[in-house]
Design an enzyme around this catalytic site. Structure first.
Site: not given
Length: 338
Positions: A44, A265
């Site tokens: 992070h 996708d």
């Protein structure tokens, strides 16, 4: 949420500061009976949610279109940005307290609360009709939803007294607040926390619209000047946040319903669900995702089993009341009893 989901993510238990010698990114693909689970963990300190989903969606675009003429729609901006007053690198002190920041976490459960587009519209309209319009304040959909959930958690926690203080940490994105704005596609970490603090008594004597208003007031203060003040003060006194410092009476909201989590996708079809791993989880951690249905929101809540049980009972009663409402009619004047 099934416990096994956490094992689908790599680098569990690794701290951000260990990124100087440990991987900054790891991916694990688990083949299931009826599909695939792509678990991705990123440091992070390197990237925030905006950068992560930009990376993830670009990667899926590349995997789906492997021809040589591929053009990625939104290339990341990899130039690092620092305010003018920052002399890099910033040396962050690391004490033994951080290295040995170990403490016993209570047994936790995770539940996904689904808010439909209609649910959200009702919460937002109610909050703004009571607290927004007269004061020229516009309470957002997310503020209305988080306030409703925060109030529910406090109401359902056992052993809470009226004078007890509670905080809600909200992540603030600096990209649109800085002047000039950071470039679209900036790849880095440009978020910080702000605190909304109140007592259990104050929260429960008001409705969720009042709680949303407190969130709105704090968020509205985050101007360019305030963001720069935050950076300046942090550079003067850099600090690594310890998990043990934020778990007491604190809820934290991370991620955002604006992230395109269902638009990727890899060639296997679009995702059917999104879940988070074990990183940064504690009692009160709320992870926000857009729902599968357009305009809906899913909030993955990490709570103690006792709080979960009470909330499930409360929401179960609410659902039954809503279902029964249309049948419980006062025949004398043909009005609903509720």
């Amino acid at each position: 949420m099934p416990k096994i989901v956490k094992s689908f993510f790599p680098l569990n238990g690794l701290r951000n500061y260990e990124g100087v010698s440990k991987p900054l990114l790891a991916v694990q693909v688990t083949e299931l009976v009826d599909g695939f689970f792509i678990g991705c963990t990123i440091n992070h300190c390197v990237a925030d949610g905006t950068s992560f989903w930009h990376f993830f969606n670009c990667w899926s675009e590349i995997a789906r279109n492997s021809d040589s003429n591929l053009i990625v729609n939104k290339l990341p901006v990899l130039d690092r940005w620092f305010p003018e007053f920052v002399v890099s690198p910033i040396h962050v002190p690391l004490s033994k307290e951080h290295v040995h920041d170990e403490f016993d976490l209570p047994l936790l459960e995770e539940r996904v609360f689904h808010f439909s587009k209609e649910n959200i519209a009702q919460l937002k309209a109610k909050a703004n009709s009571e607290y927004g319009n007269d004061q020229k304040i516009c309470i957002s959909s997310l503020q209305a939803v988080l306030a409703h959930l925060w109030q529910s958690v406090i109401r359902c926690r056992c052993g809470t007294n009226a004078d007890e203080k509670f905080s809600f940490k909200l992540l603030i994105g600096a990209r649109p607040r800085l002047q000039p704005h950071l470039p679209e596609g900036y790849f880095g970490n440009a978020v910080h926390f702000v605190n909304v603090t109140t007592t259990a008594g104050e929260m429960l004597e008001h409705d969720s619209g009042w709680v949303a208003l407190q969130m709105n007031k704090v968020v509205s203060t985050q101007t360019h000047e305030e963001v720069m003040n935050f950076y300046q003060s942090w550079v003067k006194n850099p600090k690594i946040v310890k998990k043990s410092e934020v778990v007491a009476n604190t809820l934290i909201a991370s991620s955002s319903p604006r992230f395109d989590v269902y638009g990727n996708d890899f060639g296997w079809g679009r995702p059917v669900a999104v879940r988070s791993g074990a990183g940064n989880k504690h009692d009160g951690k709320m992870t926000i995702f857009c729902g599968v249905e357009q305009g809906s929101i899913d909030i993955e809540a990490c709570l103690t089993p006792e709080t979960c049980w009470v909330m499930e009972g409360e929401y179960g009663v609410m659902r039954k009341l809503i279902i029964c409402k249309s049948y419980m009619v006062d025949k004398s004047d043909n009005k609903n009893l509720y």
